[in-house]
Design a protein around this motif. Structure first.
Motif, PDB file in Angstrom:
ATOM      1  N   VAL A 178      28.689  47.497  42.399  1.00 47.27           N
ATOM      2  CA  VAL A 178      29.197  48.730  41.975  1.00 47.27           C
ATOM      3  C   VAL A 178      28.218  49.443  40.918  1.00 47.27           C
ATOM      4  N   LEU A 179      27.484  48.656  40.357  1.00 43.42           N
ATOM      5  CA  LEU A 179      26.361  49.362  39.408  1.00 43.42           C
ATOM      6  C   LEU A 179      25.381  49.565  40.004  1.00 43.42           C
ATOM      7  N   GLY A 180      25.054  49.330  41.315  1.00 41.11           N
ATOM      8  CA  GLY A 180      23.796  49.405  42.083  1.00 41.11           C
ATOM      9  C   GLY A 180      22.767  48.507  42.088  1.00 41.11           C
ATOM     10  N   GLY A 181      23.337  47.322  41.814  1.00 35.49           N
ATOM     11  CA  GLY A 181      22.325  46.207  41.952  1.00 35.49           C
ATOM     12  C   GLY A 181      22.720  44.916  42.968  1.00 35.49           C
ATOM     13  N   SER A 182      22.484  43.893  43.068  1.00 32.09           N
ATOM     14  CA  SER A 182      22.713  42.977  43.781  1.00 32.09           C
ATOM     15  C   SER A 182      23.147  41.649  42.921  1.00 32.09           C
ATOM     16  N   ALA A 210      33.464  54.617  41.223  1.00 35.17           N
ATOM     17  CA  ALA A 210      34.508  55.342  40.437  1.00 35.17           C
ATOM     18  C   ALA A 210      35.461  56.073  41.371  1.00 35.17           C
ATOM     19  N   LEU A 211      34.989  56.736  42.051  1.00 36.29           N
ATOM     20  CA  LEU A 211      35.958  57.647  42.972  1.00 36.29           C
ATOM     21  C   LEU A 211      36.753  56.570  43.960  1.00 36.29           C
ATOM     22  N   THR A 212      36.022  55.699  44.419  1.00 35.25           N
ATOM     23  CA  THR A 212      36.988  54.594  45.242  1.00 35.25           C
ATOM     24  C   THR A 212      37.884  53.989  44.276  1.00 35.25           C
ATOM     25  N   LEU A 213      37.624  53.569  43.284  1.00 31.06           N
ATOM     26  CA  LEU A 213      38.911  53.132  42.219  1.00 31.06           C
ATOM     27  C   LEU A 213      39.722  54.154  41.682  1.00 31.06           C
ATOM     28  N   THR A 214      39.464  55.336  41.541  1.00 34.75           N
ATOM     29  CA  THR A 214      40.469  56.248  41.246  1.00 34.75           C
ATOM     30  C   THR A 214      41.359  56.656  42.344  1.00 34.75           C
TER      31      THR A 214
END
Length: 869
Positions: A178-182, A210-214
């Protein structure tokens, strides 16, 4: 005179409970389309395609949920994304066809994410597929051994703790994507790397996540009529589709789903690695898949039971068959390069809520997944990985259920839950579960040994109060408290627990015997009723390892172990046996309701646990008219007249609410919604020894019962007649549309004896006036004797005496009276009704059915072979 219509056998028409919930006999009389029994629905017209519209719409709803979740779970495990689609298709098609839970949807489950990710990290993808195949083979073996019910014996705290630990592991791992890592290889490594990941987060990934979770959070909460309409679309689909659309329109540079050609899809290979490690991996996969699937099947049964009208169309899950179906699916999925398969709660609940009525919904959802995997690849490759990671992270968070935490806290098992959760997070799934089971056993042993024993004296009576389970571990403290009672004193031992083993029982008995010999008195009591310590267990005929409160047999209860209505004739505490002796009326070592009276819980006989049949055959029969038990022992004395009848009533109602109501509540709720639709009118005597539901193995909604003194049917329009019986007949035939009417007489009928002893004078009392309706039976017996005609008799023998001859003849005569009623005559003429005669011999616990022969009316013996035919 014909006693029955010959198109069906008497046993079928009477329906002695063995054909309940099955299809009606082929020769059943025609019925109008508006009055079909719910247990025997009319045959549906032939379909060109045998697929209900409800199943079609439900399969689409489940497919729309399964598609993004399958991709997300595959992403979370580090497996090829296609493997999630393979598992979803196999779960729908194979488990849907072979499984024992028709409405449970199987596929890649979040509960298997941690296990699969660890296997891929250790052994690689091809070996993980081989482990999945071997786990499926192990499930097939367990299913063949019929151990599915045993898997449910695992403490719920362990199961919920396992799921919570898996959920935490999933959420922490997906947070990195989610934060862009692995993600890293373990929870601890992910937590250590989290600060660095937060410092170098990827704004585009965070925005899409964030859009997905919202959308996932707000979509189910849209208010108003529009919200009710929009909520039909699954929130998971809306969240992923919305995030994908925004990412495509804004041109965000994000890692997206990559589905390589199916030609390069990796299949299972030979397992490579240390043997012990592979065995542990197979056992772990088998355990998690099996437990999650079986618990899911039980949960689906509860959802089905709460859905109006669905429980009558969908049977309860067959857990061993479900285990076999899951095993077959895992073998196929692993061989085709798919993830492990298990029952999935989210998809299963969506399937039920969408209105599915058969396993066709589950199978069709699998077909739709196959179509999507082959034809929708360009669309699927537009989905950002961050959106799938956010979806799976939300699923992981939901696996840590606050409801489960409150439940285990209320049952004082929060320690088991916490240890299991931490064990799964830190050590792994198998290790965490084993640790949780060990703690659960330790907690149970601690509770078993935590017994508080106190002694005090009140008004000259010494009370020894035992709180908790009384086992051999508490015997030293029990003896210490008992020896505080002085010689010659009156002592009361109060038990407040649910278990007492043999060592504790013998210690109590020896002390009571010694104390009584020294001039004192002692009794064993509980919170609910007083009991006395009985004789010690004989050398044979008893279990010597443990004994529940059968060790403390009651002198207060005359109930027999073969009665399904335990406590119906229990006496009050005034009647007690001599110290050390067996209570009056106890039937040997399996004495009456002492266990229940002492607060140790009922040691009930085996019962039929189908809803609606709590009084099914239970291995015995009611006491005969000779006042003796089936074993020949003299019957127990009548209940003490000093006990108010209100107490007996309250005790009986309490026993029903505790033991029977949970078994029939679902069936009665259905009957309350749908109304009564019995198939039979059963007209019998008011004699208290005739329990119609027991002798016909029927339950609520099966019989429309009319009882009166002498099972009489007054002729319609007769002077001084009784309209109540005629009204019941008219209502049963014209309104309820019953298929048969049975007149049942019985041996030792008091009404028939009164008829024989009645004089020719005018009837002065209500009973005498009522018995006038039985005089035609008397005349019939006399006319048959004068004409030397064979009268009603039983197979193989003549009636025992004139009373039995009159009882048999009365059944035949009342059938003639029935035919005189207009509604009955009309229904017989239309072929919509059958009449049957029945005679129940109370002393033999034997039923006889009336048949018409050339030699007269014969009541034929109904045996076990007839019932199973």
């Amino acid at each position: 005179m014909s006693a029955s219509v010959p198109t069906r056998s008497h046993t079928q028409a009477l329906g002695l409970g063995l054909a309940r919930r099955t299809a009606a006999p082929a020769a059943a009389p025609p019925r109008t389309k508006d009055h079909h029994s719910p247990d025997h629905p009319p045959p549906a017209p032939p379909r060109r395609f045998p697929l209900a519209g409800a199943d079609l719409s439900a399969s689409i709803a489940v497919f729309l949920i399964a598609l993004p979740l399958s991709l997300g779970i595959a992403l979370a495990t580090g497996a090829p994304l296609q493997s999630g689609l393979v598992a979803a298709a196999v779960g729908g098609l194979v488990v849907g066809r072979l499984g024992g839970s028709p409405l449970q949807v199987s596929g890649p489950a979040a509960g298997l994410t941690v296990v699969t990710a660890d296997l891929i990290h250790r052994y690689g993808w091809r070996t993980t597929c081989a482990i999945t195949v071997l786990a499926g083979l192990a499930q097939l073996g367990l299913g063949c051994l019929r151990v599915a019910r045993g898997a449910l014996a695992v403490s719920p705290a362990v199961v919920h703790g396992m799921l919570a630990g898996i959920g935490i592991t999933i959420a922490v791992a997906q947070l990195h994507i989610v934060l862009g890592g692995s993600p890293q290889s373990s929870v601890l490594a992910n937590l250590r790397a989290l600060p660095a990941q937060l410092a170098g987060l990827h704004p585009a990934s965070v925005s899409v996540s964030a859009l997905t979770l919202t959308l996932l959070l707000l979509w189910p909460r849209i208010p108003g009529p529009a919200g009710r309409l929009l909520r039909r679309i699954p929130a998971a689909l809306v969240a992923v589709a919305g995030a994908t659309t925004v990412a495509a329109l804004t041109g965000l540079d994000l890692p997206r789903v990559d589905l390589p050609s199916w030609h390069s899809h990796a299949l299972a290979g030979l397992p490579e690695g240390p043997a012990l490690g592979l065995v542990a991996a197979v056992l772990t996969t088998t355990l998690v898949c099996s437990v999650q699937s079986l618990l899911g099947a039980v949960a689906v049964d509860k959802l089905v039971a709460r859905t109006p009208g669905l429980s009558t169309r969908v049977g309860r899950s067959r857990l061993d068959r479900e285990l076999l179906g899951q095993g077959a699916a895992n073998m196929v999925s692993g061989a085709l390069g798919g993830l492990p398969v298990a029952g999935v709660a989210v998809r299963s609940s969506a399937n039920v809520q969408a209105g599915a009525v058969s396993r066709n919904s589950t199978m069709l959802h699998g077909v739709l997944v196959v179509i999507a995997a082959l034809l929708m690849v360009p669309v699927l490759e537009l989905i950002p990985l961050a959106s799938l990671a956010a979806l799976v992270m939300a699923v992981g968070i939901q696996m840590v259920s606050l409801h489960h935490i409150r439940t285990v806290t209320r049952h004082r098992e929060v320690l088991v839950y916490a240890v299991t959760t931490l064990g799964v997070v830190v050590l792994g799934v198998l290790q965490g579960v084993m640790l949780g089971i060990a703690v659960a056993v330790a907690v149970a042993l601690h509770r078993l040994t935590r017994t508080r024993i106190t002694h005090d004296e009140r008004e000259g009576v010494h009370h020894v109060h035992v709180r908790g389970q009384l086992t051999f571990l508490a015997v030293p403290r029990l003896n210490q408290a008992l020896h505080l009672v002085p010689q010659g004193a009156h002592a009361v031992v109060e038990l407040d627990g649910s278990f007492m083993d043999h060592a504790a029982y013998e210690s109590l008995h020896d002390w009571q015997k010694t104390h009584t010999a020294q001039g004192g008195s002692a009794e064993l009591t509980s919170r609910s009723a007083r009991v006395r310590i009985a004789e010690p267990f004989p050398a044979t005929g008893r279990r010597t390892g443990t004994a529940t409160a059968e060790a403390a047999e009651s002198a207060d209860c005359r109930c027999r172990p073969w009665t399904a209505w335990r406590n119906h004739q229990c006496e009050g505490p005034q009647s007690v046996a001599a110290p050390g002796g067996h209570p009056a009326g106890a039937t040997g070592p399996h004495g009456a309701g002492a266990a229940e009276a002492a607060g140790y819980g009922p040691s009930r006989p085996a019962q039929d646990h189908r809803a609606g049949a709590p009084n099914g055959a239970n291995g015995g029969a009611p006491a005969g008219g000779n006042g003796r038990t089936p074993g020949g022992d003299p019957a127990a004395p009548s209940p003490s007249p000093s006990e108010p009848s209100e107490h007996q009533l309250v005790r009986g109602i309490s026993a029903f609410q505790r033991n029977t109501a949970p078994l029939v509540r679902g069936e009665l709720a259905r009957l309350a919604r749908e109304g009564q639709r019995p198939t039979q009118l059963f007209l019998t005597c008011a004699d208290s020894r005739l329990v119609t539901s027991m002798i016909t193995s029927s339950g609520p909604g099966d019989l429309f019962v009319v009882r009166n003194v002498g099972n009489l049917v007054p002729l319609p329009g007769e002077e001084g007649g009784d309209d109540s019986v005629g009204a019941a007949i008219e209502y049963a035939v014209d309104v309820l549309k019953v298929r048969s009417i049975t007149v049942c007489g019985h041996s030792g009928c008091g009404a028939m004896q009164a008829l024989l002893g009645a004089g020719p004078g005018d009837a002065r009392t209500p009973l005498e006036r009522w018995l006038r309706h039985g005089r035609p039976s008397l005349r019939r017996v006399a006319e048959e004797a004068v004409a030397d005609r064979p009268g009603a008799r039983m197979t193989g023998r003549e009636p025992e005496d004139v009373v039995e001859r009159l009882c048999l003849t009365n059944v035949v005569q009342q059938l003639d009276h029935l035919r005189a009623h207009e509604s009955v005559t009309r229904a017989l003429g239309e072929g919509a009704l059958e009449l049957h005669g029945m005679y129940f011999h109370v002393g033999e616990a034997q039923a006889y059915l009336l048949t018409e022969t050339d030699g007269g009316q014969v009541f034929g013996h109904v045996g076990a072979a007839d019932l199973t035919a």
